[in-house]
Scaffold this active site. Structure first.
Site, PDB file in Angstrom:
ATOM      1  N   GLY A 273       0.649  -1.334   0.033  1.00  0.00           N
ATOM      2  CA  GLY A 273      -0.073   0.075  -0.019  1.00  0.00           C
ATOM      3  C   GLY A 273       0.914   1.266  -0.009  1.00  0.00           C
ATOM      4  O   GLY A 273       0.259   2.227  -0.558  1.00  0.00           O
TER       5      GLY A 273
ATOM      6  N   ASP B 126      -5.498   1.546  10.650  1.00  0.00           N
ATOM      7  CA  ASP B 126      -6.737   1.330  10.796  1.00  0.00           C
ATOM      8  C   ASP B 126      -6.852   1.040  12.265  1.00  0.00           C
ATOM      9  O   ASP B 126      -7.106   1.742  13.298  1.00  0.00           O
ATOM     10  CB  ASP B 126      -7.407   0.282   9.645  1.00  0.00           C
TER      11      ASP B 126
HETATM   12  P1  IMP Z   1      -4.607  -2.265  10.596  1.00  0.00           P
HETATM   13  O1  IMP Z   1      -3.547  -3.224  10.975  1.00  0.00           O
HETATM   14  O2  IMP Z   1      -5.897  -2.689  11.067  1.00  0.00           O
HETATM   15  O3  IMP Z   1      -3.927  -0.942  11.038  1.00  0.00           O
HETATM   16  O4  IMP Z   1      -4.508  -2.162   8.915  1.00  0.00           O
HETATM   17  C1  IMP Z   1      -3.595  -1.740   8.330  1.00  0.00           C
HETATM   18  C2  IMP Z   1      -3.848  -2.387   6.886  1.00  0.00           C
HETATM   19  O5  IMP Z   1      -5.150  -2.533   6.534  1.00  0.00           O
HETATM   20  C3  IMP Z   1      -3.422  -1.177   5.925  1.00  0.00           C
HETATM   21  O6  IMP Z   1      -1.966  -1.505   5.880  1.00  0.00           O
HETATM   22  C4  IMP Z   1      -4.295  -1.627   4.547  1.00  0.00           C
HETATM   23  O7  IMP Z   1      -3.721  -2.443   4.067  1.00  0.00           O
HETATM   24  C5  IMP Z   1      -5.435  -1.961   5.127  1.00  0.00           C
HETATM   25  N1  IMP Z   1      -6.542  -1.078   5.180  1.00  0.00           N
HETATM   26  C6  IMP Z   1      -7.238  -0.429   6.274  1.00  0.00           C
HETATM   27  N2  IMP Z   1      -8.058   0.360   6.043  1.00  0.00           N
HETATM   28  C7  IMP Z   1      -8.200   0.361   4.681  1.00  0.00           C
HETATM   29  C8  IMP Z   1      -8.806   0.988   3.617  1.00  0.00           C
HETATM   30  O8  IMP Z   1      -9.906   2.030   4.106  1.00  0.00           O
HETATM   31  N3  IMP Z   1      -8.809   0.962   2.523  1.00  0.00           N
HETATM   32  C9  IMP Z   1      -7.666   0.131   1.818  1.00  0.00           C
HETATM   33  N4  IMP Z   1      -6.988  -0.782   2.697  1.00  0.00           N
HETATM   34  C10 IMP Z   1      -7.020  -0.380   4.099  1.00  0.00           C
HETATM   35 MG    MG Z   2      -0.781  -1.657   4.138  1.00  0.00          MG
END
Ligand code: IMP
Ligand code: MG
Length: 182
Positions: free
Chosen positions: A48, A106
């Site tokens: 990403g 996120d």
């Molecule tokens: P976390 O581990 O929950 O903080 O999420 C991290 C990963 O989830 C990010 O690096 C993204 O790849 C994916 N992600 C979270 N929210 C989104 C979104 O709204 N769109 C696209 N990818 C997301």
């Molecule tokens: Mg990511």
């Protein structure tokens, strides 16, 4: 900017190319100031962050290095939940000033699980630079030093971020359209 279809869902314009570019440049200038005279090593997390990392890097005037890594998560043999391993970190980070580059935080789970591994290798410092933060989605709090945009807990796509593998090539960021809005 108009409503677009990515894969099987509709998305509406949220952050324009100009808005993103302006903020990324501002963030780079802040890092230039904060790290004056130092030689930070950026660790960008694929997939990403590739677009954000590329644009950020163009505006850095320091003597910088970057390493792109991939995080793979798997269930440990014990019931301790997910273990995160990094693929591609071939630079010695001991004693280095590290800046992690990630597209979005996120829940915070990815970085929360990965950070201890980096800390284990005894870098001089670790800071986190992200394009997007969803503060209301936090489950695992992570200290963030550099953030371009705080956004609501709604799914977004574009500028490196994907929906099911689609949409990473968009220059702008789009937000998922709620059902019944159109
Ligand atoms: P976390 O581990 O929950 O903080 O999420 C991290 C990963 O989830 C990010 O690096 C993204 O790849 C994916 N992600 C979270 N929210 C989104 C979104 O709204 N769109 C696209 N990818 C997301
Ligand atoms: Mg990511």
């Amino acid at each position: 900017m108009a409503i677009i279809k990515v894969h099987d869902k509709y998305f509406e314009p949220y952050l324009s190319e100009e808005t993103i570019q302006h903020k990324v440049k501002e963030l780079a200038e802040l890092i230039n100031k904060d790290y004056e005279g130092r030689r930070p090593l950026f660790i960008a997390i694929l997939n990403g962050s590739f677009m954000f990392a590329a644009d950020l890097f163009k505006h850095l005037s320091l003597d910088v290095e970057i390493s792109f890594i991939k995080l793979a998560s798997y269930k440990g043999t014990r019931s301790t939940g997910h273990v995160i391993t990094s693929i591609g970190l071939d630079t010695d980070i001991t004693g280095r000033d590290i800046i992690i580059v990630e597209d979005i935080i996120d829940t915070g789970k990815t970085l929360h699980n990965f950070l201890p591994q980096l800390i284990n290798q005894q870098p001089a410092s670790i800071k986190i630079a992200i394009l997007l933060h969803k503060p209301s989605a936090t489950v695992y709090p992570v200290d963030i030093q550099y953030c371009c945009f705080s956004i609501p807990d709604k799914f977004v796509v574009g500028y490196g971020l994907d929906y099911d593998g689609h949409g990473r090539n968009l220059k702008e960021i789009y937000q998922l359209k709620e059902r019944g809005q159109f």
